[in-house]
Design an enzyme around this catalytic site. Structure first.
Site, PDB file in Angstrom:
ATOM      1  NE  ARG A   1      -1.831  -2.149   2.931  1.00 25.04           N
ATOM      2  CZ  ARG A   1      -2.011  -3.420   2.633  1.00 25.04           C
ATOM      3  NH1 ARG A   1      -3.063  -3.773   1.953  1.00 25.04           N
ATOM      4  NH2 ARG A   1      -1.161  -4.335   3.020  1.00 25.04           N
ATOM      5  CB  THR A   2       3.351   2.551   2.382  1.00 26.60           C
ATOM      6  OG1 THR A   2       2.536   2.157   3.480  1.00 26.60           O
ATOM      7  CG2 THR A   2       3.981   3.891   2.679  1.00 26.60           C
TER       8      THR A   2
ATOM      9  CE  LYS B   1      25.490  -6.158  -7.341  1.00 21.28           C
ATOM     10  NZ  LYS B   1      25.852  -5.377  -8.542  1.00 21.28           N
TER      11      LYS B   1
ATOM     12  NE  ARG C   1       7.180   0.956   4.822  1.00 17.59           N
ATOM     13  CZ  ARG C   1       5.956   0.428   4.955  1.00 17.59           C
ATOM     14  NH1 ARG C   1       5.739  -0.834   4.699  1.00 17.59           N
ATOM     15  NH2 ARG C   1       4.951   1.176   5.344  1.00 17.59           N
TER      16      ARG C   1
ATOM     17  CG  HIS D   1       3.702   4.359   8.641  1.00 21.84           C
ATOM     18  ND1 HIS D   1       3.857   5.173   7.539  1.00 21.84           N
ATOM     19  CD2 HIS D   1       3.174   3.192   8.158  1.00 21.84           C
ATOM     20  CE1 HIS D   1       3.445   4.525   6.461  1.00 21.84           C
ATOM     21  NE2 HIS D   1       3.030   3.326   6.816  1.00 21.84           N
TER      22      HIS D   1
HETATM   23  C1  NCD Z   1       1.921  -0.935   8.369  1.00 25.57           C
HETATM   24  C2  NCD Z   1       3.400  -0.765   8.355  1.00 25.57           C
HETATM   25  O1  NCD Z   1       4.099  -1.193   7.430  1.00 25.57           O
HETATM   26  O2  NCD Z   1       3.870  -0.150   9.292  1.00 25.57           O
HETATM   27  N1  NCD Z   1       1.340  -1.059   7.123  1.00 25.57           N
HETATM   28  C3  NCD Z   1       1.163   0.034   6.331  1.00 25.57           C
HETATM   29  O3  NCD Z   1       2.030   0.855   6.109  1.00 25.57           O
HETATM   30  N2  NCD Z   1      -0.048   0.208   5.764  1.00 25.57           N
HETATM   31  C4  NCD Z   1       1.469  -1.902   9.372  1.00 25.57           C
HETATM   32  C5  NCD Z   1       1.897  -3.330   9.259  1.00 25.57           C
HETATM   33  O4  NCD Z   1       2.827  -3.688   8.548  1.00 25.57           O
HETATM   34  O5  NCD Z   1       1.260  -4.134   9.953  1.00 25.57           O
END
Ligand code: NCD
Length: 312
Positions: free
Chosen positions: A54-55, A82, A104, A134
């Site tokens: 999703r993100t 690597k 991320r 987040h």
């Molecule tokens: C979350 C995350 O990656 O922190 N998901 C997200 O970004 N929608 C929560 C999760 O991984 O459970």
């Protein structure tokens, strides 16, 4: 503001500006031509060291709807596998002229390092760092609550929210607690004692171990995924016991007030923290959360990169 690293970076006015901007941008999403020229010629790099559906897609769609050039960089399949360091990766991105880096990373603090080490000149957006934060998830959650429970305007003053599940490993919970507090909402964290973070007493929220007592008093319940990939020990005896004590099933959903909504950041473990019938019920707003994520991320990129207001 140049970077978005933590939900705590946002004052109430900042947060409301992001939500209001997202609401204006959401209108664009309803048009047949969904693109704005706002970030034409700017480059946004999605730098993802951890898995994401999703993100990552949401940031990509958001940047593209604003006409930015988007580079997707996944650590798997890159020179990171690597052994290339974050610093050398960052210097490479800088050489390619990134105006914003959406990162991320599995290590808490990696986005902060990227923003402050002087390796890159552009904006840094935290898209999830370890078990830390987040912030854009918290913004899209607030946006979703505001739409459903506050007629889509203003703050969330007096709103009551329960966040249930694996709080210990959740960057979503921490960012939500911080932002919801800033917006005036009242949060109760619910988890088994083993999945409650150390020092949670100092967080600006209440803590409970009894979900059935909390649900009747909330306007929204946010179920969190049990993050097995971050667990290196046994935190509860069995999946069955976890879902019996802390999962949201149809009986428990019946304890909520009639207007309350059910949220989950995804990815869901159906049958674990949430039953399939609850996930598919009309009170569950997960699909809207995903759609709202695009508008909120458009707003964040637009505001950080200084888009022109009149172009909306
Ligand atoms: C979350 C995350 O990656 O922190 N998901 C997200 O970004 N929608 C929560 C999760 O991984 O459970």
């Amino acid at each position: 503001m140049k970077h978005l690293l933590s939900a705590a970076d946002l004052s109430r006015d900042d947060a409301i500006l992001v939500l209001d901007t997202a609401a204006e941008l959401a209108a664009v999403t309803d048009r047949s031509v969904k693109k704005l020229p706002t970030l034409r010629g700017r480059t946004v790099v999605n730098l993802f060291f951890e898995d994401s559906t999703r993100t990552r897609i949401s940031f990509e769609v958001a940047a593209k709807r604003l006409s930015a050039d988007v580079i997707n960089f996944a650590a798997k399949g890159s020179s990171v596998s690597k052994g290339e360091s974050l610093k050398d990766t960052a210097l490479t991105l800088e050489a390619m002229g990134a105006d914003a880096v959406v990162i991320r990373h599995g290590s808490s603090g990696a986005p902060h390092r990227l923003a402050t080490a002087g390796w890159i000149g552009g904006s840094v957006v935290n898209a999830g760092d370890g078990t830390h934060e987040h912030p854009t998830q918290a913004l899209l959650d607030a946006f979703t609550m505001r739409r459903h429970l506050r007629d889509g305007a203003g703050d969330l003053d007096g709103l009551r929210v329960a966040i249930v599940g694996d709080i210990l490993h959740s960057r979503v919970a921490r960012s939500n607690v911080l932002l919801l507090r800033t917006l005036g909402a009242h949060v109760t964290l619910v988890a088994p004692p083993t999945l409650m973070p150390y020092g949670v007493e100092s967080w600006p929220c209440d803590v409970s171990y009894d979900i059935d007592r909390v649900l009747p008093g909330v306007d929204a319940v946010m179920m969190l995924r049990v993050q097995a990939e971050r667990m290196h020990a046994a935190y509860f005896p069995s999946t069955l016991e976890y879902s019996r004590l802390y999962g949201l099933d149809a009986r428990r959903m019946g304890l909520l007030p009639p207007h309350a909504i059910v949220m989950h950041p995804g990815p869901m473990n159906r049958g674990m923290e949430i039953s399939a019938d609850v996930a598919d019920s009309s009170r569950a707003v997960m699909v809207e959360q995903v759609a709202n994520g695009v508008s909120v991320r458009m707003a964040v990129l637009y505001l950080l990169l200084g888009g022109m207001k009149e172009e909306i």
